[in-house]
Design a protein around this motif. Structure first.
Motif, mmCIF file in Angstrom:
data_model
loop_
_atom_site.group_PDB
_atom_site.id
_atom_site.type_symbol
_atom_site.label_atom_id
_atom_site.label_comp_id
_atom_site.label_asym_id
_atom_site.label_seq_id
_atom_site.Cartn_x
_atom_site.Cartn_y
_atom_site.Cartn_z
ATOM 1 N N LEU A 236 -8.006 32.495 12.425
ATOM 2 C CA LEU A 236 -7.200 31.256 12.202
ATOM 3 C C LEU A 236 -7.607 30.750 10.803
ATOM 4 O O LEU A 236 -6.992 30.033 10.151
ATOM 5 C CB LEU A 236 -7.180 30.329 13.321
ATOM 6 C CG LEU A 236 -6.421 30.893 14.485
ATOM 7 C CD1 LEU A 236 -6.719 29.983 15.645
ATOM 8 C CD2 LEU A 236 -5.112 30.918 14.258
ATOM 9 N N SER A 237 -9.007 30.814 10.639
ATOM 10 C CA SER A 237 -9.676 30.234 9.251
ATOM 11 C C SER A 237 -9.232 30.877 8.239
ATOM 12 O O SER A 237 -8.736 30.452 7.094
ATOM 13 C CB SER A 237 -11.276 30.068 9.589
ATOM 14 O OG SER A 237 -11.702 31.511 9.333
ATOM 15 N N PHE A 238 -8.922 32.460 8.358
ATOM 16 C CA PHE A 238 -8.094 32.926 7.211
ATOM 17 C C PHE A 238 -6.779 32.333 7.055
ATOM 18 O O PHE A 238 -6.265 32.519 5.803
ATOM 19 C CB PHE A 238 -8.337 34.438 7.452
ATOM 20 C CG PHE A 238 -9.535 35.219 7.606
ATOM 21 C CD1 PHE A 238 -10.769 34.551 7.015
ATOM 22 C CD2 PHE A 238 -9.785 36.388 8.157
ATOM 23 C CE1 PHE A 238 -11.753 35.173 6.938
ATOM 24 C CE2 PHE A 238 -10.955 36.882 8.492
ATOM 25 C CZ PHE A 238 -12.072 36.519 7.935
ATOM 26 N N PHE A 239 -6.076 32.387 8.405
ATOM 27 C CA PHE A 239 -4.661 31.437 8.132
ATOM 28 C C PHE A 239 -4.744 30.393 7.323
ATOM 29 O O PHE A 239 -3.980 30.123 6.277
ATOM 30 C CB PHE A 239 -4.453 31.228 9.540
ATOM 31 C CG PHE A 239 -3.215 31.034 9.957
ATOM 32 C CD1 PHE A 239 -2.021 31.696 9.296
ATOM 33 C CD2 PHE A 239 -2.477 30.096 10.846
ATOM 34 C CE1 PHE A 239 -0.545 31.786 9.689
ATOM 35 C CE2 PHE A 239 -1.481 29.866 10.935
ATOM 36 C CZ PHE A 239 -0.214 30.794 10.399
ATOM 37 N N TRP A 240 -5.600 29.445 7.366
ATOM 38 C CA TRP A 240 -5.578 28.203 6.783
ATOM 39 C C TRP A 240 -6.459 28.227 5.280
ATOM 40 O O TRP A 240 -6.126 27.621 4.339
ATOM 41 C CB TRP A 240 -6.274 27.155 7.517
ATOM 42 C CG TRP A 240 -5.138 26.548 8.287
ATOM 43 C CD1 TRP A 240 -4.332 25.479 7.807
ATOM 44 C CD2 TRP A 240 -5.006 26.819 9.648
ATOM 45 N NE1 TRP A 240 -3.424 25.468 9.072
ATOM 46 C CE2 TRP A 240 -3.865 25.795 10.173
ATOM 47 C CE3 TRP A 240 -5.551 27.294 10.463
ATOM 48 C CZ2 TRP A 240 -3.570 26.086 11.250
ATOM 49 C CZ3 TRP A 240 -5.150 27.468 11.824
ATOM 50 C CH2 TRP A 240 -3.886 26.714 12.298
ATOM 51 N N VAL A 241 -7.164 29.469 5.390
ATOM 52 C CA VAL A 241 -7.588 29.811 3.699
ATOM 53 C C VAL A 241 -6.389 30.362 2.788
ATOM 54 O O VAL A 241 -6.384 29.787 1.652
ATOM 55 C CB VAL A 241 -8.686 30.862 3.609
ATOM 56 C CG1 VAL A 241 -8.825 31.436 2.312
ATOM 57 C CG2 VAL A 241 -9.857 30.439 4.366
ATOM 58 N N SER A 242 -5.439 30.932 3.482
ATOM 59 C CA SER A 242 -4.175 31.373 2.559
ATOM 60 C C SER A 242 -3.373 30.016 2.376
ATOM 61 O O SER A 242 -2.751 29.859 1.484
ATOM 62 C CB SER A 242 -3.572 32.207 3.413
ATOM 63 O OG SER A 242 -2.909 31.789 4.648
ATOM 64 N N TYR A 243 -3.375 29.064 3.126
ATOM 65 C CA TYR A 243 -2.760 27.649 3.081
ATOM 66 C C TYR A 243 -3.497 27.131 1.723
ATOM 67 O O TYR A 243 -2.505 26.878 0.776
ATOM 68 C CB TYR A 243 -3.125 26.778 4.080
ATOM 69 C CG TYR A 243 -2.801 25.400 3.973
ATOM 70 C CD1 TYR A 243 -1.690 24.686 3.974
ATOM 71 C CD2 TYR A 243 -4.028 24.580 4.182
ATOM 72 C CE1 TYR A 243 -1.530 23.547 3.866
ATOM 73 C CE2 TYR A 243 -4.036 23.300 4.010
ATOM 74 C CZ TYR A 243 -2.529 22.719 3.788
ATOM 75 O OH TYR A 243 -2.714 21.251 3.569
ATOM 76 N N GLN A 244 -4.590 26.828 1.642
ATOM 77 C CA GLN A 244 -5.223 26.389 0.447
ATOM 78 C C GLN A 244 -5.084 27.603 -0.621
ATOM 79 O O GLN A 244 -5.318 26.997 -1.956
ATOM 80 C CB GLN A 244 -6.763 25.682 0.743
ATOM 81 C CG GLN A 244 -6.786 24.802 1.470
ATOM 82 C CD GLN A 244 -5.949 23.570 1.006
ATOM 83 O OE1 GLN A 244 -4.831 23.391 0.501
ATOM 84 N NE2 GLN A 244 -6.906 22.625 0.099
ATOM 85 N N PHE A 245 -5.412 28.555 -0.492
ATOM 86 C CA PHE A 245 -5.178 29.560 -1.637
ATOM 87 C C PHE A 245 -3.912 29.439 -2.205
ATOM 88 O O PHE A 245 -3.728 29.519 -3.487
ATOM 89 C CB PHE A 245 -5.405 30.987 -1.328
ATOM 90 C CG PHE A 245 -5.271 32.066 -2.045
ATOM 91 C CD1 PHE A 245 -6.397 32.318 -3.236
ATOM 92 C CD2 PHE A 245 -4.167 32.942 -2.182
ATOM 93 C CE1 PHE A 245 -6.318 33.324 -4.210
ATOM 94 C CE2 PHE A 245 -3.932 33.911 -3.109
ATOM 95 C CZ PHE A 245 -4.985 34.049 -4.326
ATOM 96 N N THR A 246 -2.936 29.204 -1.439
ATOM 97 C CA THR A 246 -1.499 28.904 -2.025
ATOM 98 C C THR A 246 -1.591 27.577 -2.995
ATOM 99 O O THR A 246 -1.031 27.807 -3.806
ATOM 100 C CB THR A 246 -0.419 28.436 -0.756
ATOM 101 O OG1 THR A 246 -0.608 29.715 0.228
ATOM 102 C CG2 THR A 246 1.072 28.754 -1.438
ATOM 103 N N SER A 247 -2.226 26.584 -2.566
ATOM 104 C CA SER A 247 -2.393 25.470 -3.193
ATOM 105 C C SER A 247 -3.010 25.830 -4.682
ATOM 106 O O SER A 247 -2.535 25.353 -5.714
ATOM 107 C CB SER A 247 -3.376 24.215 -2.904
ATOM 108 O OG SER A 247 -2.554 24.186 -1.516
#
Length: 572
Positions: A236-247
């Protein structure tokens, strides 16, 4: 006698331990309730005494399986309709090296694609922040308050769609429903290129909210089919890493796309919506073909006629998941929730402290996250500088997300780790409250960057939600309810900074400081609540296991006629 996990837990779906959990899971165990000291422990290594690795005929005293099953093979049996039932074997064994290799394969095949889909979500959900830097509000003749209203409409619709989306996902299967969502919202996201004013802005925000709502818990449900409770937090942390990587990626994309302003008579922000919506649509279409329904259903013309996994790999996946959390065998992956099960899950009060946290813990840094580009422009930075200066905040965010998720599992202190997010935010909010108009632009940038990059413990709390749910039906509803609370906090947060309070937002920052202090008390209170509940459940579980052992012994005697009576007479 075959008993499901739901039967074992009777009328209370709070988290319970399996009979014996992994030693390496130690105090985190499978139950997920915040552990204070100890948990049931099993053996760590595997002693293969059977040439086929099935585990039959092994001496229980030397048995080193992942999950102890000797004498309990009839308990926690998956239902017949469970999609992995044909691979379930309570005596099956495997090497730790095999499991590690398989998890890496899952990361590559499943987790990486889920992260790509989340990248697509955030691309369309977050690009409005970049659009603001290209004078979108001026072009549409709307002000900050109108923008707040539009964001409120988006989040309200997002919230309203959460639970229905989860119910649809449970009925159709996440592998079908998630791509439908993605293609649908990508069309609306692209159509934002034709916004003409306040009404069309509000309408698009509403449609996007309805179509994107439920996407996050749908993906969490999908990941739970493949990963154990111990493995889920870091995924799930990878999940939200992708969220910020998108930013970060979207900041670079915006830097290039916004230069198209004036091309064919269109504003740069119109090109931004159109092109990024097209990217999401393509990812959604491929997801229709790519996502497998479950670990044992990977064969297709697109994924290959032999599928992704061999028979032994499927045995490992099914048995490690069921042994980690037997409740996952209580439903199959395309089974809808009954109204009674839905109501039961909604009224599970043991989950409510988590929902309370979801309602407020993100608020202290929410306004700054939403207004970061506007704040930087107000500080004196230009349009393109502003987009590039947001990147350090997202890098700090990613580092903190991974680090604190790791700390929470290493120390087995999830709520206290979550408290760090508020301890980090409080002094920054106090500093923002005391800055003056004459404060340098770079000081304001530093404070804003550190606040946006605050420790993000969302993955930790989502994992707590999944672990404490105790069954697939409760996990389905609880994930949606927690995310609804998080989105509700976004509604609150998007209305704290008001047009008449800018540019320093004195009133807003005072409110954020108060909420931050409240959150500290809430994290500590949740910690004590679950420590108490865990001790109560563990003592009850020990008594329950003793009862089932006695019943099993009585049935065994009845089977061989040692008690002088019939078997039926001894069935409780």
């Amino acid at each position: 006698m075959s008993t499901t996990n739901a039967d074992i837990k009777a009328s209370r779906e709070i988290a319970v331990n399996p009979l014996v959990s992994r030693k390496r899971a130690s105090s985190s165990a499978s139950s997920g309730l915040e552990k204070d000291a100890t948990a049931f422990q099993g053996h760590q290594t595997i002693d293969h005494s059977h040439p086929t690795g099935t585990g039959h005929g092994i001496d229980p005293s030397k048995h080193n399986a992942t999950f102890e099953t000797f004498g309990n093979e009839s308990y926690y049996t998956p239902i017949e309709a469970y999609e992995g039932k044909h691979r379930y074997d309570p005596t099956f064994e495997w090497e730790p090296t095999e499991e590690r290799k398989l998890v890496r394969k899952l990361d590559l095949r499943i987790c990486s694609w889920v992260c790509l889909m989340f990248f697509a979500l955030q691309l369309d959900r977050g690009n409005i922040v970049q659009a603001l830097t290209d004078k979108m509000l001026d072009d549409l003749k709307i002000n900050t308050n109108d923008y707040n209203t539009g964001q409120t409409i988006f989040y309200v619709c997002f919230i309203c769609a959460e639970l229905p989306s989860q119910l649809i996902s449970k009925k159709l299967g996440p592998d079908r429903w998630i791509p439908i969502q993605m293609v649908s919202w990508s069309l609306v996201a692209s159509m934002q290129a034709f916004l003409s004013g306040r009404s069309s802005f509000f309408a698009c925000r509403a449609l996007l909210g309805m179509l994107e709502g439920g996407f996050i818990p749908d993906n969490i449900l999908y990941l739970s089919y493949f990963y154990t409770s111990l493995e889920l937090p870091i995924r799930l942390s990878f999940f939200w890493v992708s969220y910020q990587f998108t930013s970060i990626v979207s900041a670079f994309l915006a830097f290039g796309i916004l230069h198209l302003r004036g091309h064919h008579g269109l504003a740069g922000w119109r090109w931004l919506f159109a092109l990024e919506g097209l990217i999401t649509g393509c990812i959604g279409f491929v997801s229709f073909l790519y996502l497998p329904p479950s670990p044992t259903q990977t064969k297709s013309w697109f994924r290959g006629k032999d599928g992704w996994f061999g028979e032994r790999e499927e045995y490992i996946m099914v048995n490690r998941i069921i042994r980690d959390d037997p409740s996952k065998g209580d439903m199959h992956n395309r089974q809808a929730l009954s109204p009674k099960a839905l109501w039961y899950s909604l009224t599970d009060y043991d989950m409510w402290p988590i929902y309370l946290l979801g309602l407020s813990w993100l608020i202290p840094n929410n306004p700054m996250t939403a207004y970061l580009t506007l704040q930087l422009e107000a500080a004196g930075f230009g349009t393109f500088e502003t987009n590039l200066l947001t990147i350090p905040a997202y890098v700090i965010f990613i580092v903190q997300l991974l680090f604190w998720t790791w700390v929470s599992e290493k120390t087995n202190q999830r709520f206290l780790t979550g408290l760090v997010s508020q301890i980090w935010a409080l002094p920054l909010l106090i500093a923002l409250e005391t800055v003056t108009k004459g404060t340098g632009a770079w000081v304001k940038w530093a404070l804003s960057t550190l606040l946006v990059g605050a420790p993000y413990v969302h993955a930790i709390i989502v994992a707590i939600t999944s672990r404490n749910a105790g069954s697939v039906r409760t996990r389905t509803v609880a994930s949606a309810l927690y995310n609804m609370c998080v989105q509700a906090s976004s509604v609150i947060g998007s209305n704290i900074y008001r047009n008449d309070d800018k540019p320093l937002y004195r009133k807003g920052n005072k409110v954020l400081i108060a909420i931050c202090v409240y959150n500290m008390a809430l994290f500590i209170g949740a910690k004590f609540f679950y420590v108490y509940k865990n001790r109560y459940v563990n003592s009850s579980l020990l008594a329950l296991n003793a009862g089932w052992t006695l019943i099993g012994f009585q049935l065994a005697l009845a089977e061989v006629g040692c008690d002088g009576g019939s078997r039926e007479a001894n069935v409780p």
